[in-house]
Design an enzyme around this catalytic site. Structure first.
Site, PDB file in Angstrom:
ATOM      1  N   ASP A 228       0.796  -1.242   0.000  1.00 25.54           N
ATOM      2  CA  ASP A 228       0.000   0.000   0.000  1.00 25.54           C
ATOM      3  C   ASP A 228       0.831   1.297   0.000  1.00 25.54           C
ATOM      4  O   ASP A 228       0.539   2.233   0.771  1.00 25.54           O
ATOM      5  CB  ASP A 228      -0.962   0.012   1.208  1.00 25.54           C
TER       6      ASP A 228
ATOM      7  N   LYS B   5      -7.021  -4.962  -3.036  1.00 22.38           N
ATOM      8  CA  LYS B   5      -7.796  -5.468  -1.900  1.00 22.38           C
ATOM      9  C   LYS B   5      -8.720  -4.362  -1.399  1.00 22.38           C
ATOM     10  O   LYS B   5      -8.488  -3.184  -1.677  1.00 22.38           O
ATOM     11  CB  LYS B   5      -6.852  -5.931  -0.789  1.00 22.38           C
TER      12      LYS B   5
ATOM     13  N   CYS C 219      -1.930  -2.531   7.639  1.00 25.65           N
ATOM     14  CA  CYS C 219      -1.848  -3.453   6.505  1.00 25.65           C
ATOM     15  C   CYS C 219      -0.568  -4.279   6.493  1.00 25.65           C
ATOM     16  O   CYS C 219      -0.595  -5.449   6.108  1.00 25.65           O
ATOM     17  CB  CYS C 219      -2.081  -2.697   5.205  1.00 25.65           C
TER      18      CYS C 219
HETATM   19  C1  VGL Z   1      -4.656   0.806   5.666  1.00 25.71           C
HETATM   20  C2  VGL Z   1      -6.235   1.651   7.090  1.00 25.71           C
HETATM   21  C3  VGL Z   1      -7.207   1.508   6.129  1.00 25.71           C
HETATM   22  C4  VGL Z   1      -3.220   0.439   5.450  1.00 25.71           C
HETATM   23  C5  VGL Z   1      -5.614   0.650   4.691  1.00 25.71           C
HETATM   24  O1  VGL Z   1      -2.781   0.375   4.275  1.00 25.71           O
HETATM   25  O2  VGL Z   1      -2.507   0.210   6.447  1.00 25.71           O
HETATM   26  N1  VGL Z   1      -4.977   1.299   6.869  1.00 25.71           N
HETATM   27  N2  VGL Z   1      -6.883   1.006   4.933  1.00 25.71           N
END
Ligand code: VGL
Ligand code: ZN
Length: 209
Positions: free
Chosen positions: A8, A106, A151
């Site tokens: 991410d 995702k 994540c």
């Molecule tokens: C994430 C919160 C919500 C992350 C993704 O990538 O850690 N955190 N969505």
């Protein structure tokens, strides 16, 4: 065979983004350098439909960063982030992408959040990442990216449960909350994973090679 999983590394998770991880963009030069040490580099991308139920805006009267129960799971309500096909969901422009073989998206289910690159938070649906890695002969996964306490942490737990040797690269990740990452780190180690500086981790893998 080892693989580098880049979790991410998206515009919304760096300073200036909708769900900024403090200092999140500071990992990018290191992450780019680390990629050259791996034969296989994979990325994940948080990719939510508009109105996703992990967004506080989808729950009237609920504050951002409050926690509710959603389909039996504890759910933090986030600012709107990583909406599909928005600039915030793009991989960060400074991230080198030419070595990234596949991107696993995702968080597409409108009702269920998905922190891990392997499964949604309810473990209802697999992304196919575990089978993909096994199919490529991967036994060790090295994790970098954002956020360390969400994540990256959830991906590490699932990697361990799937039987991968799992190393979180502590200097190639940043957390939303330092206390959250301290707890995550202890849990990853408790489950048999490692949290190492990239210099320590790559020194180890050179000795093994
Ligand atoms: C994430 C919160 C919500 C992350 C993704 O990538 O850690 N955190 N969505
Ligand atoms: Zn998300």
């Amino acid at each position: 065979m080892k693989a580098l999983l880049l979790i991410d590394i998206q515009n919304d998770f760096v300073p200036g983004g909708a769900l900024a991880v403090p200092d999140g963009d500071a990992i990018i030069p290191l992450v780019n350098a680390l990629q050259t040490q791996f034969e296989l580099v994979i990325a994940t991308q948080d990719w939510h439909p508009a109105g996703h139920k992990s967004f506080a805006s989808a729950h009237a009267g609920q504050a951002v960063f409050s926690t509710i129960e959603l389909h039996g799971q504890s759910q933090v309500l986030w600012p709107d982030h990583c909406a599909q096909s928005t600039a915030g969901a793009d991989l960060h422009p400074a991230l080198e992408t030419h070595r990234i073989e596949t991107i696993f998206r995702k968080g597409m289910h409108p009702e269920i959040d998905s922190y891990s690159g392997f499964y949604d938070n309810g473990h209802l649906k697999s992304t196919g990442l575990a089978d993909y890695l096994r199919g490529r002969g991967v036994t060790q996964v090295y994790l970098a990216g954002l956020a360390a306490d969400y994540c990256v942490y959830f991906t590490a737990k699932d990697a361990l449960a799937e039987g991968f040797e799992t190393i979180v690269l502590a200097d190639a990740t940043r957390a939303i909350s330092e206390e959250g990452f301290a707890q995550a780190r202890a849990d990853i180690i408790q489950r048999g994973g490692q949290v190492l500086l990239s210099t320590e981790a790559l020194a180890t893998s050179r000795q093994e090679a």
